[in-house]
Design a protein around this motif. Structure first.
Motif, PDB file in Angstrom:
ATOM      1  N   GLU A 182       0.848  -1.183   0.000  1.00 46.80           N
ATOM      2  CA  GLU A 182       0.000   0.000   0.000  1.00 46.80           C
ATOM      3  C   GLU A 182       0.888   1.238   0.000  1.00 46.80           C
ATOM      4  OE1 GLU A 182      -3.554  -0.203   2.572  1.00 46.80           O
ATOM      5  OE2 GLU A 182      -2.683  -2.052   3.359  1.00 46.80           O
ATOM      6  N   VAL A 183       0.299   2.350  -0.369  1.00 48.37           N
ATOM      7  CA  VAL A 183       1.058   3.597  -0.377  1.00 48.37           C
ATOM      8  C   VAL A 183       1.599   3.901   1.019  1.00 48.37           C
ATOM      9  CG1 VAL A 183       0.921   6.089  -0.787  1.00 48.37           C
ATOM     10  CG2 VAL A 183      -0.229   4.512  -2.340  1.00 48.37           C
ATOM     11  N   SER A 184       0.840   3.543   2.035  1.00 48.37           N
ATOM     12  CA  SER A 184       1.266   3.802   3.413  1.00 48.37           C
ATOM     13  C   SER A 184       2.514   3.010   3.797  1.00 48.37           C
ATOM     14  CB  SER A 184       0.131   3.486   4.389  1.00 48.37           C
ATOM     15  OG  SER A 184      -0.290   2.139   4.253  1.00 48.37           O
ATOM     16  N   ASP A 185       2.875   1.992   3.005  1.00 51.17           N
ATOM     17  CA  ASP A 185       4.103   1.224   3.270  1.00 51.17           C
ATOM     18  C   ASP A 185       5.350   1.983   2.823  1.00 51.17           C
ATOM     19  OD1 ASP A 185       2.829  -1.058   4.337  1.00 51.17           O
ATOM     20  OD2 ASP A 185       2.376  -1.796   2.321  1.00 51.17           O
ATOM     21  N   LEU A 186       5.166   3.038   2.022  1.00 52.65           N
ATOM     22  CA  LEU A 186       6.307   3.752   1.445  1.00 52.65           C
ATOM     23  C   LEU A 186       6.888   4.770   2.420  1.00 52.65           C
ATOM     24  CD1 LEU A 186       4.910   4.499  -2.138  1.00 52.65           C
ATOM     25  CD2 LEU A 186       6.370   2.597  -1.431  1.00 52.65           C
ATOM     26  N   ASN A 187       8.194   4.845   2.418  1.00 47.52           N
ATOM     27  CA  ASN A 187       8.923   5.874   3.155  1.00 47.52           C
ATOM     28  C   ASN A 187       9.727   6.657   2.123  1.00 47.52           C
ATOM     29  OD1 ASN A 187      10.780   7.405   4.594  1.00 47.52           O
ATOM     30  ND2 ASN A 187      11.151   5.839   6.137  1.00 47.52           N
ATOM     31  N   LEU A 188       9.431   7.921   1.959  1.00 57.88           N
ATOM     32  CA  LEU A 188      10.054   8.713   0.897  1.00 57.88           C
ATOM     33  C   LEU A 188      11.574   8.697   0.979  1.00 57.88           C
ATOM     34  CD1 LEU A 188       9.426  10.386  -1.572  1.00 57.88           C
ATOM     35  CD2 LEU A 188       9.221  12.400  -0.109  1.00 57.88           C
ATOM     36  N   ASP A 189      12.120   8.663   2.206  1.00 60.04           N
ATOM     37  CA  ASP A 189      13.581   8.629   2.359  1.00 60.04           C
ATOM     38  C   ASP A 189      14.171   7.305   1.907  1.00 60.04           C
ATOM     39  OD1 ASP A 189      13.982  11.173   3.261  1.00 60.04           O
ATOM     40  OD2 ASP A 189      13.697  10.670   5.368  1.00 60.04           O
ATOM     41  N   ARG A 201       9.292  11.372 -11.357  1.00 54.57           N
ATOM     42  CA  ARG A 201       9.767  11.713 -10.014  1.00 54.57           C
ATOM     43  C   ARG A 201       8.703  12.539  -9.286  1.00 54.57           C
ATOM     44  NH1 ARG A 201      14.485  14.036  -7.198  1.00 54.57           N
ATOM     45  NH2 ARG A 201      13.703  15.788  -5.976  1.00 54.57           N
ATOM     46  N   ASP A 202       8.152  13.544  -9.999  1.00 58.31           N
ATOM     47  CA  ASP A 202       7.133  14.382  -9.377  1.00 58.31           C
ATOM     48  C   ASP A 202       5.903  13.556  -8.997  1.00 58.31           C
ATOM     49  OD1 ASP A 202       8.724  16.650  -9.670  1.00 58.31           O
ATOM     50  OD2 ASP A 202       7.946  17.073 -11.671  1.00 58.31           O
ATOM     51  N   GLY A 203       5.591  12.539  -9.829  1.00 52.38           N
ATOM     52  CA  GLY A 203       4.475  11.659  -9.506  1.00 52.38           C
ATOM     53  C   GLY A 203       4.706  10.910  -8.203  1.00 52.38           C
ATOM     54  N   ILE A 204       5.932  10.423  -7.997  1.00 50.22           N
ATOM     55  CA  ILE A 204       6.268   9.712  -6.763  1.00 50.22           C
ATOM     56  C   ILE A 204       6.175  10.658  -5.568  1.00 50.22           C
ATOM     57  CG2 ILE A 204       8.119   8.541  -5.492  1.00 50.22           C
ATOM     58  CD1 ILE A 204       9.082   7.417  -8.175  1.00 50.22           C
ATOM     59  N   MET A 205       6.687  11.884  -5.742  1.00 50.81           N
ATOM     60  CA  MET A 205       6.613  12.871  -4.660  1.00 50.81           C
ATOM     61  C   MET A 205       5.154  13.164  -4.299  1.00 50.81           C
ATOM     62  SD  MET A 205       9.848  13.586  -4.040  1.00 50.81           S
ATOM     63  CE  MET A 205       9.988  15.196  -3.280  1.00 50.81           C
ATOM     64  N   ASN A 206       4.290  13.257  -5.302  1.00 52.40           N
ATOM     65  CA  ASN A 206       2.865  13.489  -5.052  1.00 52.40           C
ATOM     66  C   ASN A 206       2.204  12.283  -4.410  1.00 52.40           C
ATOM     67  OD1 ASN A 206       3.081  16.037  -6.190  1.00 52.40           O
ATOM     68  ND2 ASN A 206       2.483  15.347  -8.235  1.00 52.40           N
ATOM     69  N   LEU A 207       2.634  11.094  -4.820  1.00 52.00           N
ATOM     70  CA  LEU A 207       2.095   9.856  -4.257  1.00 52.00           C
ATOM     71  C   LEU A 207       2.387   9.774  -2.763  1.00 52.00           C
ATOM     72  CD1 LEU A 207       0.821   7.022  -4.796  1.00 52.00           C
ATOM     73  CD2 LEU A 207       3.134   6.196  -5.231  1.00 52.00           C
ATOM     74  N   CYS A 208       3.575  10.226  -2.378  1.00 50.21           N
ATOM     75  CA  CYS A 208       4.014  10.103  -0.985  1.00 50.21           C
ATOM     76  C   CYS A 208       3.796  11.379  -0.177  1.00 50.21           C
ATOM     77  CB  CYS A 208       5.495   9.736  -0.933  1.00 50.21           C
ATOM     78  SG  CYS A 208       5.902   8.196  -1.771  1.00 50.21           S
ATOM     79  N   TYR A 211       2.891  11.337   3.578  1.00 51.79           N
ATOM     80  CA  TYR A 211       3.675  10.512   4.491  1.00 51.79           C
ATOM     81  C   TYR A 211       4.985  11.218   4.808  1.00 51.79           C
ATOM     82  CZ  TYR A 211       0.095   7.286   3.218  1.00 51.79           C
ATOM     83  OH  TYR A 211      -1.136   6.729   3.010  1.00 51.79           O
ATOM     84  N   SER A 212       5.211  11.444   6.093  1.00 52.01           N
ATOM     85  CA  SER A 212       6.338  12.271   6.529  1.00 52.01           C
ATOM     86  C   SER A 212       7.667  11.583   6.297  1.00 52.01           C
ATOM     87  CB  SER A 212       6.196  12.601   8.018  1.00 52.01           C
ATOM     88  OG  SER A 212       6.180  11.405   8.785  1.00 52.01           O
TER      89      SER A 212
END
Length: 313
Positions: A182-189, A201-208, A211-212
């Motif tokens: 799920e998207v909530s499993d992602l950690n942007l770092d 890249r911008d799509g991934i940033m928007n997706l996350c 999530y801090s």
């Protein structure tokens, strides 16, 4: 005044230099300057302020350039109308494609297209979204394939397909054993990103975006290619997200590291985009039909959530 003279005005307005504009118009600089001067004398105004470097449009010059674009476009439409009436699909066609689509989509449709429409001379450029929008507005591209929606007033978009994001998670990562994520499993770092300027890249940033990020950043790596990101992920430096079509060419051992998202799957919308004046619409339709025909067997996702490609800093 003539259409040719107006084209010279547009060239100078774009390049802000008489010599460069003349080169782009394939005429000598004195010829171009003389023709523009004739228009200025006929109208009794100055279109360009030649005292400034680079050359700038005067206030009235800006209004003239806006109208000149409309006139030149409408003049081009006459030949376009004739070709459509005759059912002719041919001539030069300039197509832009963003870098995260070009390597996977182009080989899928190009051979089919050139065999079916041998009279079309495709000139294809790999460009980022910002470059594509600029070139479409300036008349230097006839159409492009890009992630949408872009919400540009003068550009029309026709959706070709929806392409889900797929996570590439190597062994040893905490999410590797999950069947779906799920998207909530992602950690942007934790995500290895393409370098700035890529709309994926911008799509991934928007997706996350909800999530801090963690407080500690051990390193930050941005690359221009998915292949590099995959290799870095295999070295244990994180995970990465890939467009679905890119995953089809991975080796079988690497496909075992792919994790799909639960429905509705986050996805990007891929469209053919073109100016609203719809010049060369018969070639645009031919491209759309060819791509739709080949993509239908490779990708068919409907229950998706479209992630914006726009940079939302």
């Amino acid at each position: 005044m003539t259409i040719t003279q107006l084209k010279y005005v547009l060239a100078v307005a774009e390049h802000k230099n008489f010599t460069l504009a003349a080169e782009k118009c394939f005429v000598t600089q004195p010829t171009l300057s003389m023709q523009i001067q004739k228009i200025e004398e006929e109208l009794s105004i100055q279109i360009f302020d030649r005292t400034k470097k680079p050359i700038q449009l005067t206030d009235i010059g800006q209004k003239i350039v806006t109208q000149a674009k409309n006139i030149v476009n409408e003049a081009d439409r006459i030949q376009d109308i004739v070709e459509q009436q005759k059912g002719f699909i041919g001539g030069e066609f300039r197509l832009g494609i963003i870098p995260t689509i070009m390597p996977t989509l182009l080989p899928m449709f190009l051979n089919n297209f050139i065999k079916k429409y041998p009279k079309v001379k495709l000139i294809i450029e790999e460009l980022n979204t910002e470059e594509i929008v600029t070139k479409l507005k300036n008349g230097h591209l006839d159409a492009a394939i890009a992630a949408t929606p872009l919400m540009e007033d003068k550009i029309k978009e026709i959706v070709l397909y929806f392409e889900p994001f797929v996570a590439y998670i190597p062994e040893g990562h905490k999410n590797h054993e999950k069947h779906e994520i799920e998207v909530s499993d992602l950690n942007l770092d934790d995500i290895l990103l393409l370098q700035d300027g890529h709309c994926f890249r911008d799509g991934i940033m928007n997706l996350c975006k909800n999530y801090s990020k963690s407080e500690i950043n051990h390193f930050q790596i941005e690359s221009g290619s998915f292949e590099t990101l995959i290799k870095l992920a295999d070295e244990g430096l994180g995970i990465t997200l890939l467009p679905y079509l890119h995953t089809l060419d991975l080796k079988d051992k690497d496909k075992l590291k792919l994790k799909h998202f639960k429905e509705p799957k986050p996805a990007r919308e891929i469209s053919i985009i073109y100016p609203k004046n719809e010049l060369k619409i018969q070639i645009i339709d031919a491209l759309r039909n060819t791509i739709s025909g080949v993509i239908r067997g490779a990708i068919a996702f409907q229950n998706v959530e479209i992630i914006s490609p726009l940079n939302k800093k």
